[in-house]
Design a protein around this motif. Structure first.
Motif, PDB file in Angstrom:
ATOM      1  N   PRO A  28     -69.218 -86.841  13.490  1.00  0.00           N
ATOM      2  CA  PRO A  28     -69.801 -86.459  14.782  1.00  0.00           C
ATOM      3  C   PRO A  28     -69.119 -87.089  15.991  1.00  0.00           C
ATOM      4  N   GLU A 169     -80.853 -81.258  17.230  1.00  0.00           N
ATOM      5  CA  GLU A 169     -80.478 -80.075  16.466  1.00  0.00           C
ATOM      6  C   GLU A 169     -79.159 -80.268  15.709  1.00  0.00           C
ATOM      7  N   HIS A 170     -78.114 -80.681  16.426  1.00  0.00           N
ATOM      8  CA  HIS A 170     -76.791 -80.739  15.780  1.00  0.00           C
ATOM      9  C   HIS A 170     -76.414 -82.136  15.298  1.00  0.00           C
ATOM     10  N   LYS A 171     -77.242 -83.147  15.605  1.00  0.00           N
ATOM     11  CA  LYS A 171     -77.055 -84.523  15.143  1.00  0.00           C
ATOM     12  C   LYS A 171     -75.723 -85.136  15.586  1.00  0.00           C
ATOM     13  N   TYR A 173     -72.768 -83.534  15.950  1.00  0.00           N
ATOM     14  CA  TYR A 173     -71.555 -82.829  15.519  1.00  0.00           C
ATOM     15  C   TYR A 173     -71.057 -81.900  16.621  1.00  0.00           C
ATOM     16  N   ALA A 174     -69.811 -81.496  16.501  1.00  0.00           N
ATOM     17  CA  ALA A 174     -69.139 -80.736  17.563  1.00  0.00           C
ATOM     18  C   ALA A 174     -69.471 -79.253  17.487  1.00  0.00           C
ATOM     19  N   THR A 175     -70.737 -78.902  17.670  1.00  0.00           N
ATOM     20  CA  THR A 175     -71.145 -77.506  17.722  1.00  0.00           C
ATOM     21  C   THR A 175     -70.796 -76.926  19.090  1.00  0.00           C
ATOM     22  N   PRO A 176     -70.752 -75.600  19.206  1.00  0.00           N
ATOM     23  CA  PRO A 176     -70.480 -75.001  20.517  1.00  0.00           C
ATOM     24  C   PRO A 176     -71.465 -75.468  21.592  1.00  0.00           C
ATOM     25  N   PHE A 177     -72.759 -75.587  21.245  1.00  0.00           N
ATOM     26  CA  PHE A 177     -73.747 -76.052  22.226  1.00  0.00           C
ATOM     27  C   PHE A 177     -73.435 -77.471  22.676  1.00  0.00           C
ATOM     28  N   HIS A 178     -73.108 -78.334  21.706  1.00  0.00           N
ATOM     29  CA  HIS A 178     -72.801 -79.726  22.051  1.00  0.00           C
ATOM     30  C   HIS A 178     -71.566 -79.807  22.945  1.00  0.00           C
TER      31      HIS A 178
END
Length: 208
Positions: A28, A169-171, A173-178
């Motif tokens: 993350p 939600e993503h904890k 990690y490199a999600t698009p939202f993050h």
């Protein structure tokens, strides 16, 4: 793999205490890396359903977490902060966390079985690296679950402290939202500044 035993001079069989060790959160962009060490109690019934935490649903991990905490002979979970990760790098932070988790066990382990292909140099006991161990050895599976659940719970708390990034939600990690939130808000104190794209934003002076 069976738990090793030895025979004392008195003829009594002595069970060697084996600690499973695993981590969660090496990848993350934010939050700590979580490391757990677990010694399962050989005198108690085996915990059914132990597996690599990544293969389990959140509900199943939470249920197993409670069973592990209740039945383990000893366990210790360590969170290595983002600041420390930035100072010594994620690999060294993980190795350091493993040593701290093992040092926190009471009783102490005679040997550590560690998921992966690397052993920390400063292990407080004998060690064995087992590739894919979180799916093979119950003690490592248990450590994987404790590490994952502990970190996920921590990230939910961080979401309340630093709203807008979506940590719950993503904890981290490199999600698009993050990534979108990171560009919009800039890094918070829990972001790992040595990780791209956080480092890029810091180098460009976004909000810092």
């Amino acid at each position: 793999m069976d738990v090793p035993t030895s025979v004392a001079a008195t003829g009594e069989t002595v069970v060697r205490l084996i600690a499973g060790v695993d981590e969660a959160g090496r990848g993350p962009l934010a939050g700590p890396v979580s490391v757990a060490a677990v010694i399962l109690d050989p005198s108690r019934p085996k915990i059914r359903g132990l597996d690599d935490s990544k293969k389990l649903t959140e509900a199943r991990r939470e249920a197993l977490y409670e069973k592990i905490v209740d039945r383990a002979l000893a366990y210790c979970v360590v969170l290595v902060t983002a600041d420390e990760i930035d100072r010594i790098n994620i690999f060294q932070a993980t190795m350091t966390g493993m040593c701290r988790a093992l040092a926190g066990l009471n009783p102490s382990a005679h040997e550590a079985w560690i998921d992966g292909n690397a052993l920390p140099r400063e292990l407080p006991c004998a060690g064995r690296a087992i590739i894919g161990g979180d799916a093979l050895e119950p003690a490592i599976s248990a450590a994987s679950i404790l590490a994952k659940v502990s970190r996920d719970r921590w990230m939910v708390e961080l979401d309340r402290e630093y709203p807008g990034y979506g940590f719950a939600e993503h904890k981290g990690y490199a999600t698009p939202f993050h990534l979108s939130a990171l560009k919009r808000l800039g890094p918070c104190p829990q972001h790992r500044r040595s990780f791209a794209p956080v480092k890029i934003l810091v180098d460009q002076g976004v909000l810092f």
